[in-house]
Design an enzyme around this catalytic site. Structure first.
Site, PDB file in Angstrom:
ATOM      1  N   GLY A   4       0.825  -1.197   0.000  1.00 46.68           N
ATOM      2  CA  GLY A   4       0.000   0.000   0.000  1.00 46.68           C
ATOM      3  C   GLY A   4       0.860   1.248   0.000  1.00 46.68           C
ATOM      4  O   GLY A   4       0.564   2.224   0.677  1.00 46.68           O
ATOM      5  N   HIS A   5       1.946   1.199  -0.780  1.00 50.06           N
ATOM      6  CA  HIS A   5       2.854   2.334  -0.881  1.00 50.06           C
ATOM      7  C   HIS A   5       3.730   2.187  -2.124  1.00 50.06           C
ATOM      8  O   HIS A   5       3.678   1.178  -2.815  1.00 50.06           O
ATOM      9  CB  HIS A   5       3.738   2.438   0.370  1.00 50.06           C
ATOM     10  N   ALA A   6       4.517   3.227  -2.376  1.00 55.36           N
ATOM     11  CA  ALA A   6       5.522   3.217  -3.438  1.00 55.36           C
ATOM     12  C   ALA A   6       6.827   3.711  -2.810  1.00 55.36           C
ATOM     13  O   ALA A   6       6.853   4.090  -1.641  1.00 55.36           O
ATOM     14  CB  ALA A   6       5.096   4.124  -4.590  1.00 55.36           C
TER      15      ALA A   6
END
Length: 132
Positions: free
Chosen positions: A49-51
């Site tokens: 749920g991130h980059a």
């Protein structure tokens, strides 16, 4: 900019059991600076749920299976990882989520940078802005 891709690893077949491996930039497109693994994920949970701004990753299902959803800000692709002789290369600036973990799954992740909390992009709007 590089794109996510499945990378097949060497597979040495032997009646006593098979062997696969990777060695830094011989099989994957970066030098390894960090290794971590994800395990004991409760049913229905997801990871990621991130980059990342700089971090590149190579993700392998050493045991069991799971899905990796990769988002470039325009399109999402799902990769089902369920064999230990291939993995998914994820370049920087791609939003990722890992879900659908099977019982006793084990995800091995190697990356090109040491852990740095400031490298994470946790806000999807910020991610979209950086992708432009």
């Amino acid at each position: 900019m590089q794109k996510p891709q499945i990378i097949d690893l060497p597979k040495i077949l032997d009646k006593r059991g098979n062997l696969s491996f990777f060695e830094n930039d011989n099989q994957i497109p970066f030098r390894i600076k960090r290794t971590y693994w994800i395990y004991d994920v409760p049913g229905g949970e997801f990871r990621g749920g991130h980059a990342y701004k700089k971090n590149e990753e190579f993700i392998i299902a050493l045991s069991g299976s799971f899905d990796v959803i990769i988002d470039d800000g325009k399109e999402k692709n799902t990769y089902n990882l369920n064999r230990s002789y291939y993995g998914l290369y994820v370049p920087k600036l791609y939003w990722r989520e890992i879900n659908n973990f099977s019982t006793n799954s084990l995800a091995l992740i190697v990356s090109n940078v040491e852990y740095n909390k400031n490298d994470y992009i946790l806000n999807y709007t910020e991610f979209l802005s950086l992708r432009k």
